[in-house]
Design an enzyme around this catalytic site. Structure first.
Site, short mmCIF file in Angstrom:
data_model
loop_
_atom_site.label_atom_id
_atom_site.label_comp_id
_atom_site.label_asym_id
_atom_site.label_seq_id
_atom_site.Cartn_x
_atom_site.Cartn_y
_atom_site.Cartn_z
N HIS A 35 0.84 -1.19 0.00
CA HIS A 35 0.00 0.00 0.00
C HIS A 35 0.88 1.24 0.00
CE1 HIS A 35 -2.29 -3.33 1.69
NE2 HIS A 35 -3.37 -2.75 1.18
N GLY A 124 -3.30 -4.03 11.17
CA GLY A 124 -3.68 -4.50 9.85
C GLY A 124 -5.18 -4.76 9.86
N ASP A 162 -9.58 6.15 7.71
CA ASP A 162 -11.03 6.08 7.62
C ASP A 162 -11.52 4.68 7.98
OD1 ASP A 162 -11.39 8.76 6.46
OD2 ASP A 162 -10.36 7.91 4.73
N ILE A 194 -10.60 8.49 1.18
CA ILE A 194 -10.46 7.39 0.23
C ILE A 194 -10.37 6.05 0.97
CG2 ILE A 194 -8.86 6.29 -1.43
CD1 ILE A 194 -10.41 8.58 -2.69
N HIS A 265 -4.65 3.98 -3.07
CA HIS A 265 -4.61 3.22 -1.81
C HIS A 265 -3.65 2.04 -1.89
CE1 HIS A 265 -6.25 0.79 1.58
NE2 HIS A 265 -6.04 -0.20 0.74
N ARG A 360 -16.66 -19.88 38.51
CA ARG A 360 -16.52 -18.41 38.46
C ARG A 360 -16.33 -17.86 39.88
NH1 ARG A 360 -22.35 -15.57 38.48
NH2 ARG A 360 -23.53 -17.30 39.32
N SER A 387 -21.40 -11.12 37.65
CA SER A 387 -21.54 -12.44 37.04
C SER A 387 -20.19 -13.09 36.74
CB SER A 387 -22.31 -12.33 35.72
OG SER A 387 -23.59 -11.79 35.93
N GLU A 414 -17.16 -5.63 24.72
CA GLU A 414 -16.30 -6.82 24.80
C GLU A 414 -15.08 -6.69 23.88
OE1 GLU A 414 -19.55 -6.92 24.05
OE2 GLU A 414 -20.47 -7.75 25.86
N HIS A 464 -20.10 -18.57 32.55
CA HIS A 464 -21.37 -19.04 31.98
C HIS A 464 -21.05 -19.86 30.73
CE1 HIS A 464 -22.36 -15.88 34.74
NE2 HIS A 464 -23.65 -16.09 34.62
N ASP A 472 -31.23 -18.34 30.85
CA ASP A 472 -30.97 -17.29 29.85
C ASP A 472 -31.08 -17.83 28.42
OD1 ASP A 472 -30.82 -15.01 31.29
OD2 ASP A 472 -28.62 -14.96 31.45
N HIS A 476 -27.40 -17.28 24.99
CA HIS A 476 -26.29 -17.07 25.93
C HIS A 476 -25.50 -18.34 26.22
CE1 HIS A 476 -28.32 -13.32 26.40
NE2 HIS A 476 -27.63 -12.94 27.46
N ARG A 523 -21.31 -21.04 35.64
CA ARG A 523 -22.22 -20.26 36.48
C ARG A 523 -22.69 -21.12 37.64
NH1 ARG A 523 -28.28 -19.71 36.49
NH2 ARG A 523 -28.63 -17.88 37.79
#
Ligand SMILES: Cc1ncc(C[n+]2csc(CCOP(=O)(O)OP(=O)(O)O)c2C)c(N)n1
Length: 671
Positions: A35, A124, A162, A194, A265, A360, A387, A414, A464, A472, A476, A523
């Site tokens: 590039h 990248g 961009d 561009i 580009h 957990r 949780s 996340e 979980h 749930d 989930h 859980r």
């Protein structure tokens, strides 16, 4: 664009920036790929940044208090490689520039962390660099609070295009940085309108300055080819008290026939057009030939920071020996000596008290004893703190008025969390861990993959972890996520069976220097299966014999996490029917695969029927069931082959047939 005016107004600047443009054209032409346009467009910004602002010493690239420069628009890798070569980084030789994108070179298609000094992160995949940078800037704040301004006081600079700003993760990163007023984060937006398909406006008409301002940033808009304006903007950015976005209006492929077009580009390799562009620049030397005076000017920039670096070393030598040792230890990613004894004591307590706890919750208990002895840990969660059980009492919350806080409320971000954690790990001196639901590894995955590729030990706490989460429902309930994580090279996926294995998994995750970890935690409550205290970290071998067969060994049950206790129940029933049954706990397939053949054979000998048990899809299990001396007509799997459902966990395990009874029946059918 009137190149002559630019050239005559700032001749020294012009020749330095042109060296970047010329090397870029030459390297891309030699590789016949790459590039060209972005480095040619951003050469002026980069030149002013390196010449006047960036705190660095090319001869001491690991100086911990250097400013960080992150090329988020990683496709413009020749910009970074040119800068490193020109300023005199030892490993970035001219030959490496000539070998751009070739086998064995450090000048990969996109900058790869670990290939060369001065590459602070792998970029990248668009949007990652700017998101890493938020973690870099947070790390700087936390470490400044820990060691003081004399030792930690640097900026994080980013070049984003961009594409980076269009990627969703950038929104997570930008809003985080704004919320935390990360005033030492300065982003240059390569505003050239561009992308590959054409003008940005084909797909996006966002008012970027307004977008950043509404997220709490300062914004400065400049002509990205005017060195005075660039210099003034950076100076101003440093005094804003919040992160700053400098919108740099630039021309992609400046001075080339393809300027301002999407053709600019990519790889500009036409010899005549290259010659024409170079003539327009007033660049008269041959390919890869930087005039000695221009190279000397760049090398002077490369050593500009040497005095400041030496002064820093003196200041570092003047802090207490303990602080120095801590700084050096954490930077080297070494664990404190106390960790091993702390984990052992915790394990003993768990084996003796044999609690029924979710892993957990066991993880939180383990962290309660680990965090106080490891000031480098930084915990967090993507709005699931209660949780994920990631917060311990002593951490304190990272905030504008509490920079020493070691717990981060990442919000529902996340992907941004994972990328920023990578940034913290890359910055050095901190060990980030962060939580969300296992199912949402999907949302964090691009950054999890990069952690693995970069060989950094980020810890992803994924709770979980199966239908065991219950009501749930299938949205989930992960079924394929263990397989996806395990399919990723250089990733350790830990699925501990109880509190003891959970502590062992933490010890391994926090001792890792080059491998990220996924902690897959339940859980639901699980009985303690490791009721006999063992000093040895059994999880380190990946799999081990948890319960030996009594009498002739006819069946081996292999299980992970919550299904280890299912295996133990099945074993009890099989033994009662006179069928000798061994249970192998397999908390980490990758570590088991690394063991010697002789150990693997001891754990999984030829002969007995084998059944794998895991509340997830079978993909990844066949090596242990059919391979490793196993046989298709003597192996089976108890797990999931479709999505889960919404119901109480106990009902789900029954309905999906992940029960001791089902295991017993399958074993008997195979015998
Ligand atoms: C996540 C991701 N998606 C797609 C790509 C492929 N890609 C590389 S550069 C690019 C266009 C980027 O446009 P911009 O940031 O404006 O760069 P410029 O055209 O200014 O060089 C795309 C789509 C990528 N590298 N990463």
């Amino acid at each position: 664009m009137d190149l002559t005016a630019l050239r005559t107004a700032h001749p020294d600047h012009w020749s330095k920036a042109t060296a970047i443009r010329a090397l870029t054209l030459d390297a891309v032409a030699a590789a016949n790929s790459g590039h060209s346009g972005m480095p040619m467009g951003m050469a002026d910004v980069a030149t002013v940044l390196f010449e006047k602002h960036l705190k660095f010493d090319a001869k001491a690239p690991d100086w911990p208090d250097r400013d960080r420069f992150i090329l988020s628009a990683g496709h413009g890798s020749m910009l970074l490689y040119s800068l490193l070569h020109l300023t005199g980084y030892e490993d970035m030789t001219l030959q490496q520039i000539k070998d751009f994108r070739q086998w064995g070179s450090i000048t990969a298609g996109h900058p790869e962390y670990g290939h060369a000094k001065g590459i602070e992160t792998t970029t990248g995949p668009l949007g990652q660099g700017i998101s890493n940078a938020v973690g870099f800037a947070m790390a700087e704040e936390i470490l400044r609070a820990q060691y003081g301004k004399k030792i930690v006081d640097h900026y994080t600079y980013v070049i984003a295009g961009d594409g980076c700003l269009m990627e969703g993760v950038s929104q997570e990163a930008i809003t985080l940085a704004g919320r935390h007023q990360l005033s030492k984060l300065i982003v240059f937006w390569d505003n050239n309108n561009i992308t590959i398909d054409g003008p940005v406006t084909l797909a996006d008409t966002t008012d970027q300055p307004q977008r950043f301002k509404s997220a709490g940033w300062a914004v400065i808009e400049i002509d990205g080819h005017d060195p005075d304006a660039i210099d003034a903007a950076i100076t101003k950015a440093k005094s804003q008290g919040k992160p700053t976005m400098i919108a740099c209006k630039t021309h992609i492929a400046l001075g080339h026939a393809a300027q301002d077009t999407s053709k600019g580009h990519g790889a500009l390799t036409d010899a005549d057009q290259m010659a024409e562009a170079k003539a327009g620049y007033g660049w008269t030397t041959g390919p890869f030939d930087v005039p000695a005076d221009v190279k000397a000017a760049w090398e002077a920039i490369g050593i500009r920071g040497a005095d400041e670096r030496k002064a820093w070393e003196d200041r570092f030598a003047s802090i207490s020996g303990n602080k120095q040792a801590l700084f050096n230890r954490t930077l080297a990613r070494e664990v404190p000596k106390k960790l091993s004894a702390t984990v052992k004591a915790f394990k003993k307590q768990m084996s003796e008290s044999a609690p029924k706890v979710a892993t957990r919750a066991a993880s939180e208990k383990a962290l309660e004893v680990i965090n106080p002895i490891m000031p480098e840990t930084v915990g967090g969660s993507a709005d699931l703190t209660g949780s994920n059980n990631t917060k311990t009492t002593d951490l304190g919350v990272f905030d504008i008025d509490n920079r020493g806080g070691r717990y981060i409320y990442w919000g529902i971000r996340e992907h941004g969390m994972a990328a920023a954690m990578n940034g913290m790990a890359l910055h050095g001196g901190l060990r980030p861990y962060g939580g969300t639901f296992m199912c949402f590894t999907d949302y964090a995955r691009p950054a999890m993959r990069l952690a693995a590729l970069m060989k950094i030990p980020t810890v992803f706490v994924m709770t979980h972890d199966s239908i065991g989460l219950g009501e749930d429902g299938p949205t989930h309930q992960p079924v394929e996520h263990l397989a996806i994580s395990r399919a990723t090279p250089n990733t350790h996926v830990f699925r501990p069976a109880d509190a003891v294995e959970t502590a062992e998994s933490w010890e391994l995750a926090l001792s890792s220097t080059e491998t990220p970890s996924v902690l897959s935690l339940t859980r639901q409550g699980l009985p303690t299966v490791r009721t006999e205290h063992k000093l040895k970290n059994m999880t380190a071998q990946g799999a081990y014999v948890l319960a030996e067969a009594e009498g002739k060994r006819q069946v081996i049950l292999i299980a992970s996490g919550s299904e280890v206790s299912v295996a133990m129940d099945a074993r009890a029933a099989l033994q009662e029917s006179g069928i000798g049954t061994r249970v192998v706990s397999m908390p980490c397939m990758e570590l088991f695969a690394e063991q010697d053949e002789s150990y693997r054979r001891k754990v999984l000998p030829a002969g007995p029927v084998r059944i794998g048990i895991e509340a997830a899809v079978r993909l990844g299990w066949d090596r242990w069931l059919l391979g490793e001396r196993g046989k298709a007509n003597k192996a089976d799997f108890v797990g999931m082959d479709d999505f889960g459902a919404s119901a109480p966990a106990g009902v789900l395990f029954e309905k999906f047939g992940i029960t001791a009874n089902a295991v017993v029946e399958k074993a008997k059918a195979l015998l």
